[in-house]
Design an enzyme around this catalytic site. Sequence first.
Site, short mmCIF file in Angstrom:
data_model
loop_
_atom_site.label_atom_id
_atom_site.label_comp_id
_atom_site.label_asym_id
_atom_site.label_seq_id
_atom_site.Cartn_x
_atom_site.Cartn_y
_atom_site.Cartn_z
N ASP A 103 -23.93 -20.42 46.19
CA ASP A 103 -22.80 -19.52 46.47
C ASP A 103 -22.90 -18.99 47.90
OD1 ASP A 103 -20.49 -17.87 45.49
OD2 ASP A 103 -21.86 -16.27 46.07
N LYS A 113 -20.49 -19.77 51.29
CA LYS A 113 -19.94 -18.72 52.17
C LYS A 113 -20.31 -18.96 53.62
CE LYS A 113 -19.97 -15.20 48.51
NZ LYS A 113 -20.58 -13.96 48.02
#
Length: 820
Positions: A679, A683
């Site tokens: 995750d 980003k």
Amino acid sequence: MKVLKFGGSSVSSPERIRNVIDIVSKNIGKGDDPVVIFSAFQGITDTLIEAGLRAAAGDSSYQLLFDKIQARHFEAVKELISEDRLQIAVETISKLISDLKQVLYGICLVREISPRSMDYITSFGERFSAYIISEAFLSRGIRAGYLDSREVVKTDKSFGNAIVDFTATGQMVRRYFEDKDCLQVVTGFIGSTCDNETTTLGRGGSDYSASIFGSILNAEEIEIWTDVDGVMTADPRKVKKAFSIDNMSYDEAMEMSHFGAKVIHPPTMRPAMMKNIPIRIKNTFNPSFPGTLISLYGNGKKNLITGITSIGNVALIRVQGSGMVGVAGIARRIFGAMADGSISIILISQASSEHSICFAILPKFAQKAKELIEKELRYEISEGFVNQVVVESNLSIVAAVGGNIRGTSGISGKVLQALGRNGINIAAIAQGSSKLNISMVIPKNDESKALNAIHDAFFLSDLKSINLFVIGTGLIGRTLFQQIKNQLEFLYSHLKIEIKIIAIANTRRMLFDYEGIDVDGWEERLFGKGEESNAELFIERMIGSNLPNSIFVDCTSSEVIMLKYLEILSSSISIVTPNKKANSSNYEYYLQLQKAAQKHSANFLYETNVGAGLPVISTLHDLVFSGDKIHKIEGVLSGTLSYIFNVFDGSNSFSDIVLDARKKGYTEPDPREDLNGLDVARKLLILVRESGYTLELEDIDVENLIPEELRGDISLDEFLEKLSCFDDYYEEKRSKAAKEGKRLRYIASYKDGKATVRLRAVDASHPVYSLTSNDNIIAFTTVYYSERPIVIQGPGAGAVVTSGGIFADIVRIANHLFNR
């Protein structure tokens, strides 16, 4: 004196006729009594035509239609006529019925119907209605005379669309009214030749009758009573927010009528225009409403345009070639061929280079037009001076009409901007020398969308509607709905933005309502009225609805839905999403999405991809767009991992902290999606790409925080249960850092083409050392910010801040769409 005309819908039943009598009676005694013109009862003219055609075909079922006509009119007599006048009324109607029966029988015998016979048959509709209504007035104690307009309206023998002899008609009308001192009930639509053969006046014939009588009698006003509140700014069936126009000029009314608006047929206005007699369109079912006044100049407009109208199906004929440039007579030959073929041209557009001419016609004439032009220009085509004629189908014409177009700059630009921002392509455009309208040929399936977009731009400039299609009703989706509910009044009163939720879906159910789903009861409606969910069908319907100012809000982490983004953006539908998978997929798809959004005038906003509601991506865009160059990116990009390591001080075990974070909604439903580091890597990848660099996910060196023993194919429950077995492993890392005066932080970093995501021990000099709760912190070192980086810090996880970021993106798109 006024002339009033009532259409078929106004006199479709005895109850409605009583209502009409009430309306007319209010005009009696105010100067000269009015002249009232009536159409046939609603549907009767069509029934008479069908009866005539069936009779001519030898089809005995015409008698069934005749029986219906007879029964309907005798029922009206029974309902409306008083006992003392009933016998004479029945006798008169019976005579008319007998005449109709005989002519239909004769047509059936000879198996032929001429235009003259058809005019005679259709004339019965107005003769029935006007006579019955005149008797109804008398039965109410209102003095009234009945005039069969064939006695005074004289025409030529163009049966079906007769031309009025105004000299003879004027003399006869004035002579008839010389000694009349009461209300006169007149048949519309019909006239007669000098040999007293019955004729009809064509489309809008009863309106035309009103205009003729009004002109000859010098009426102060002509009132056309129908079933709508006047002329509307647009077709209310296609534009729900259309409203009635207070006033307009004759020219504006004729322009709107030419392009499809059901205003009043242009020829019917000419007699009134010659005498400058105002025409008022009123609603029989809302008589107190003032309606629309059509006059020479109108009374000035507060709106830049008067109305918007359209022709739903046209074909575009294109003629082009180098041999047309500078050659005199080409246009004359093309349009001469159309005239010879009796083909009416709706719109013409020619390039200033003279290289091409295109014009719009009805589709049924397209092939014939192509053949006629190719025959006329056969030499030029054979020699290659002119290309083959091209026919484009499935098109519509949308026209913005108004007298203010003539003298106001910027109107054309505003029209084109409204269409462009909704991804509507224009095949041709024209503006007449009168400058009363701007007409555009567009794809047929964009007609309604274009009408709504232009209508919003000009008539609802203080209020703009956004149409939301929301998929995903988990914690973030629910919170978003609550925020929308809380802010609806503020958005309406302060920003003049109206948010309509058109569709909602989750993994189980989906619901569509084009009138809007009330945010208060969305869940009850979704599960009570919704259908089985299907993401592909949801997106297909959204695209097919073709609504202007549409935004797709993806509150899921679905890869299947993400793969549909390109199709959605290519349909000029904007996207708002916290779903990182699209922007962190392969670089080619990332670029395709950016280009599709730009090409199709859609917005693709994803502020919440990084930092939840923090202004990270917007700040990065501002830096890049201002010419700055990003040298280094560093920060804690996971609110989940920020919280875990910020509270991991030795007082609680690592596994307990993870469970606590999950309970508070900081983690994904499966915390492994946070702990594996992907995750954060996604980003970082998005930030690097937004900085202008090419990078793939596999290029990032990611430290996975899940112990190797727990990375296999095990269930979530098993993982959470076994995570506590590794508390010592995490505690050892924490205590080691603490002894050195450091704290553990999971840091993403990019510099000089190298991207890493790793757990690091940092001392008090590092910006991330003092993070608290679930804060994110991102530092950009740039050319402009080289000595000290620009730092953004704040909550980086949680439904409230994430949905707030989504909501902000929605409002940002609204402001962009409406150029605030």
